[in-house]
Write a protein that holds these residues in place. Structure first.
Motif, PDB file in Angstrom:
ATOM      1  N   LEU A 184       0.826  -1.372   0.089  1.00 59.26           N
ATOM      2  CA  LEU A 184       0.023   0.003   0.004  1.00 59.26           C
ATOM      3  C   LEU A 184       0.813   1.242  -0.218  1.00 59.26           C
ATOM      4  O   LEU A 184       1.459   1.514   0.980  1.00 59.26           O
ATOM      5  N   PRO A 185       0.923   2.132  -1.169  1.00 63.05           N
ATOM      6  CA  PRO A 185       1.725   3.170  -1.147  1.00 63.05           C
ATOM      7  C   PRO A 185       1.111   4.386  -0.596  1.00 63.05           C
ATOM      8  O   PRO A 185      -0.212   4.359  -0.497  1.00 63.05           O
ATOM      9  N   ALA A 186       1.938   5.343   0.203  1.00 64.80           N
ATOM     10  CA  ALA A 186       1.526   6.557   0.406  1.00 64.80           C
ATOM     11  C   ALA A 186       0.743   7.335  -0.630  1.00 64.80           C
ATOM     12  O   ALA A 186       0.996   7.238  -1.714  1.00 64.80           O
ATOM     13  N   GLU A 187      -0.254   8.137  -0.114  1.00 68.55           N
ATOM     14  CA  GLU A 187      -0.974   8.746  -1.150  1.00 68.55           C
ATOM     15  C   GLU A 187       0.007  10.088  -1.480  1.00 68.55           C
ATOM     16  O   GLU A 187       1.017  10.275  -0.812  1.00 68.55           O
ATOM     17  N   PRO A 188      -0.018  10.504  -2.888  1.00 70.43           N
ATOM     18  CA  PRO A 188       0.674  11.638  -3.311  1.00 70.43           C
ATOM     19  C   PRO A 188       0.908  12.691  -2.395  1.00 70.43           C
ATOM     20  O   PRO A 188      -0.281  13.260  -2.138  1.00 70.43           O
ATOM     21  N   GLY A 189       1.933  13.226  -1.859  1.00 80.08           N
ATOM     22  CA  GLY A 189       2.093  14.421  -1.090  1.00 80.08           C
ATOM     23  C   GLY A 189       1.900  13.904   0.461  1.00 80.08           C
ATOM     24  O   GLY A 189       2.218  14.702   1.288  1.00 80.08           O
ATOM     25  N   CYS A 190       1.760  12.726   0.705  1.00 81.72           N
ATOM     26  CA  CYS A 190       1.492  12.332   2.159  1.00 81.72           C
ATOM     27  C   CYS A 190       2.854  11.145   2.360  1.00 81.72           C
ATOM     28  O   CYS A 190       3.470  10.835   1.356  1.00 81.72           O
ATOM     29  N   VAL A 191       2.911  10.990   3.822  1.00 83.79           N
ATOM     30  CA  VAL A 191       3.803  10.047   4.054  1.00 83.79           C
ATOM     31  C   VAL A 191       3.101   9.174   5.221  1.00 83.79           C
ATOM     32  O   VAL A 191       2.324   9.930   6.057  1.00 83.79           O
ATOM     33  N   PHE A 192       3.626   8.152   5.402  1.00 84.64           N
ATOM     34  CA  PHE A 192       3.204   7.308   6.665  1.00 84.64           C
ATOM     35  C   PHE A 192       4.312   7.700   7.791  1.00 84.64           C
ATOM     36  O   PHE A 192       5.428   7.749   7.882  1.00 84.64           O
ATOM     37  N   GLU A 193       3.771   7.526   9.020  1.00 82.15           N
ATOM     38  CA  GLU A 193       4.479   7.729  10.103  1.00 82.15           C
ATOM     39  C   GLU A 193       4.330   6.685  10.952  1.00 82.15           C
ATOM     40  O   GLU A 193       3.312   6.300  11.770  1.00 82.15           O
ATOM     41  N   PRO A 194       5.149   5.486  10.931  1.00 86.83           N
ATOM     42  CA  PRO A 194       5.172   4.399  11.669  1.00 86.83           C
ATOM     43  C   PRO A 194       5.011   4.645  13.041  1.00 86.83           C
ATOM     44  O   PRO A 194       4.519   3.726  13.884  1.00 86.83           O
ATOM     45  N   ALA A 195       6.035   5.626  13.555  1.00 80.57           N
ATOM     46  CA  ALA A 195       5.763   5.824  15.428  1.00 80.57           C
ATOM     47  C   ALA A 195       4.264   6.209  15.759  1.00 80.57           C
ATOM     48  O   ALA A 195       3.855   6.082  16.732  1.00 80.57           O
ATOM     49  N   ARG A 196       3.762   6.854  14.549  1.00 82.91           N
ATOM     50  CA  ARG A 196       2.155   7.087  15.090  1.00 82.91           C
ATOM     51  C   ARG A 196       1.121   6.105  14.618  1.00 82.91           C
ATOM     52  O   ARG A 196       0.305   6.351  13.649  1.00 82.91           O
ATOM     53  N   SER A 197       1.304   4.994  14.897  1.00 85.84           N
ATOM     54  CA  SER A 197       0.495   3.863  14.606  1.00 85.84           C
ATOM     55  C   SER A 197      -0.233   2.972  15.902  1.00 85.84           C
ATOM     56  O   SER A 197       0.758   3.216  16.704  1.00 85.84           O
ATOM     57  N   VAL A 198      -1.207   2.597  16.018  1.00 83.99           N
ATOM     58  CA  VAL A 198      -1.850   1.841  17.087  1.00 83.99           C
ATOM     59  C   VAL A 198      -2.822   0.910  16.532  1.00 83.99           C
ATOM     60  O   VAL A 198      -3.192   1.173  15.452  1.00 83.99           O
ATOM     61  N   ARG A 199      -2.785  -0.242  17.371  1.00 82.37           N
ATOM     62  CA  ARG A 199      -3.884  -1.504  16.852  1.00 82.37           C
ATOM     63  C   ARG A 199      -5.467  -1.002  17.494  1.00 82.37           C
ATOM     64  O   ARG A 199      -5.218  -0.482  18.692  1.00 82.37           O
ATOM     65  N   HIS A 200      -6.171  -1.371  16.882  1.00 83.24           N
ATOM     66  CA  HIS A 200      -7.642  -0.881  17.365  1.00 83.24           C
ATOM     67  C   HIS A 200      -8.361  -2.352  16.949  1.00 83.24           C
ATOM     68  O   HIS A 200      -8.581  -2.633  15.824  1.00 83.24           O
ATOM     69  N   ARG A 201      -8.621  -3.211  18.102  1.00 84.61           N
ATOM     70  CA  ARG A 201      -9.080  -4.673  17.642  1.00 84.61           C
ATOM     71  C   ARG A 201      -8.398  -5.432  16.581  1.00 84.61           C
ATOM     72  O   ARG A 201      -6.990  -5.643  16.883  1.00 84.61           O
ATOM     73  N   ASP A 202      -8.885  -5.677  15.418  1.00 90.47           N
ATOM     74  CA  ASP A 202      -8.195  -6.420  14.543  1.00 90.47           C
ATOM     75  C   ASP A 202      -7.470  -5.375  13.379  1.00 90.47           C
ATOM     76  O   ASP A 202      -6.977  -5.837  12.473  1.00 90.47           O
ATOM     77  N   ALA A 203      -7.489  -4.091  13.586  1.00 91.28           N
ATOM     78  CA  ALA A 203      -7.118  -3.273  12.740  1.00 91.28           C
ATOM     79  C   ALA A 203      -5.697  -2.620  13.153  1.00 91.28           C
ATOM     80  O   ALA A 203      -5.469  -2.263  14.301  1.00 91.28           O
ATOM     81  N   LEU A 204      -4.732  -2.082  12.136  1.00 92.18           N
ATOM     82  CA  LEU A 204      -3.847  -1.334  12.497  1.00 92.18           C
ATOM     83  C   LEU A 204      -3.881   0.080  11.778  1.00 92.18           C
ATOM     84  O   LEU A 204      -4.225   0.278  10.680  1.00 92.18           O
ATOM     85  N   MET A 205      -4.185   1.118  12.811  1.00 89.33           N
ATOM     86  CA  MET A 205      -4.280   2.381  12.408  1.00 89.33           C
ATOM     87  C   MET A 205      -2.839   3.114  12.263  1.00 89.33           C
ATOM     88  O   MET A 205      -2.256   3.158  13.064  1.00 89.33           O
ATOM     89  N   VAL A 206      -2.754   3.695  10.985  1.00 91.57           N
ATOM     90  CA  VAL A 206      -1.476   4.365  10.810  1.00 91.57           C
ATOM     91  C   VAL A 206      -1.532   5.916  10.452  1.00 91.57           C
ATOM     92  O   VAL A 206      -2.485   6.009   9.372  1.00 91.57           O
ATOM     93  N   ALA A 207      -0.876   6.830  10.866  1.00 96.03           N
ATOM     94  CA  ALA A 207      -1.229   8.240  10.627  1.00 96.03           C
ATOM     95  C   ALA A 207      -0.478   8.177   9.272  1.00 96.03           C
ATOM     96  O   ALA A 207       0.626   7.690   8.654  1.00 96.03           O
ATOM     97  N   GLN A 208      -1.401   9.348   8.429  1.00 98.85           N
ATOM     98  CA  GLN A 208      -0.592   9.527   7.045  1.00 98.85           C
ATOM     99  C   GLN A 208      -0.693  11.204   6.660  1.00 98.85           C
ATOM    100  O   GLN A 208      -1.569  11.360   6.101  1.00 98.85           O
ATOM    101  N   PRO A 209      -0.090  11.909   7.395  1.00101.77           N
ATOM    102  CA  PRO A 209      -0.105  13.229   7.236  1.00101.77           C
ATOM    103  C   PRO A 209       0.383  13.786   6.000  1.00101.77           C
ATOM    104  O   PRO A 209       1.185  13.241   5.173  1.00101.77           O
TER     105      PRO A 209
END
Length: 261
Positions: A184-209
């Motif tokens: 899954l690539p980041a959207e154009p002009g955006c980046v993923f921030e691994p340190a700002r990720s958290v699990r919620h139930r069965d999902a992994l939530m990742v910040a993409q500023p």
């Protein structure tokens, strides 16, 4: 006194004495025995693949609990939880471990040269696979990587699927053999921030500023699981080993976001 030329006798030329058959056969044998130590030395001097060096320190009985994992200097160390004694140590030449992800029977390690490895956790008997994370080595050596926090993540409770999160992409690998299942690539002009990720139930939530202020906040946070990005009406993606009986069918939306080998 008459002089007899070299190689002749008074009665005529001296014929060469024929070599014995046994001596003809012995010469190759002797040469082979002399070469054997050289061949053996060359075999042992071959560099280990990927610079791997695994040292086993203690015998492990069948059915023993998985050991704890820690980094010590430039090595990964597995230790007995009850005694603290090391079971095995894993080093790679020229590389340093940055992060560990313990999972049942698996010891996943991220190294500062951008390589991810999976070692048999119980006894260190084998390094199952090595996977290079494209374009990550330079970033992992910068302060922005923050010790690679959040780069390694389990995508299911049993650890059968692994997510590697870097600023450019999220890649999912099957733990059993390291097979790349989706990207899954980041959207154009955006980046993923691994340190700002958290699990919620069965999902992994990742910040993409994103740098664009007009981008809604809902697009700056994504959710993934072992099947890829969580979107409505997904068709399940089979991530089991070949022969497991699950299909490998995806919706059109998922095909745009995820690709696999």
């Amino acid at each position: 006194m008459s002089v007899v030329p070299f190689g002749t006798s008074g009665s005529g030329p001296v014929r060469p004495v024929p070599a014995r058959r046994g001596s003809r056969l012995a010469l190759p044998v002797v040469l082979g025995l002399l070469a054997l130590p050289l061949i053996t030395a060359a075999h042992h001097s071959r560099p280990a693949p990927y610079g791997d060096h695994v040292s086993v320190h203690a015998r492990v009985d069948a059915g023993a609990a998985d050991p704890g994992l820690r980094t010590r200097g430039r090595a990964v160390e597995a230790y007995d939880r009850a005694t603290g004694r090391p079971r095995w140590t894993y080093r790679r030449e020229g590389a340093r471990p940055l992060a560990l992800l313990p999972a049942p029977e698996h010891a996943v390690t991220l190294w500062d040269d951008g390589l991810v490895t999976d070692t048999v956790r119980a006894d260190g008997s084998a390094v199952r696979w090595h996977r290079a994370i494209p374009g990550s080595a330079a970033w992992l050596r910068t302060p922005a990587a923050r010790g690679a926090a959040g780069v390694l993540n389990r995508l299911d409770p049993r650890g059968r699927m692994l997510a590697v999160v870097t600023p450019q992409r999220i890649a999912a690998y099957r733990s059993a053999d390291g097979d790349l299942r989706w990207v899954l690539p980041a959207e154009p002009g955006c980046v993923f921030e691994p340190a700002r990720s958290v699990r919620h139930r069965d999902a992994l939530m990742v910040a993409q500023p994103c740098g664009d202020a007009a981008t809604p906040w809902t697009s700056q946070l994504i959710a993934v699981d072992d099947l890829g990005r969580i979107v409505p009406r997904r068709t399940p993606l089979g991530n089991e080993l070949p022969g497991g009986g699950l299909g490998d069918v995806r919706t059109g939306a998922e095909k745009e976001l995820a690709s696999h080998r």
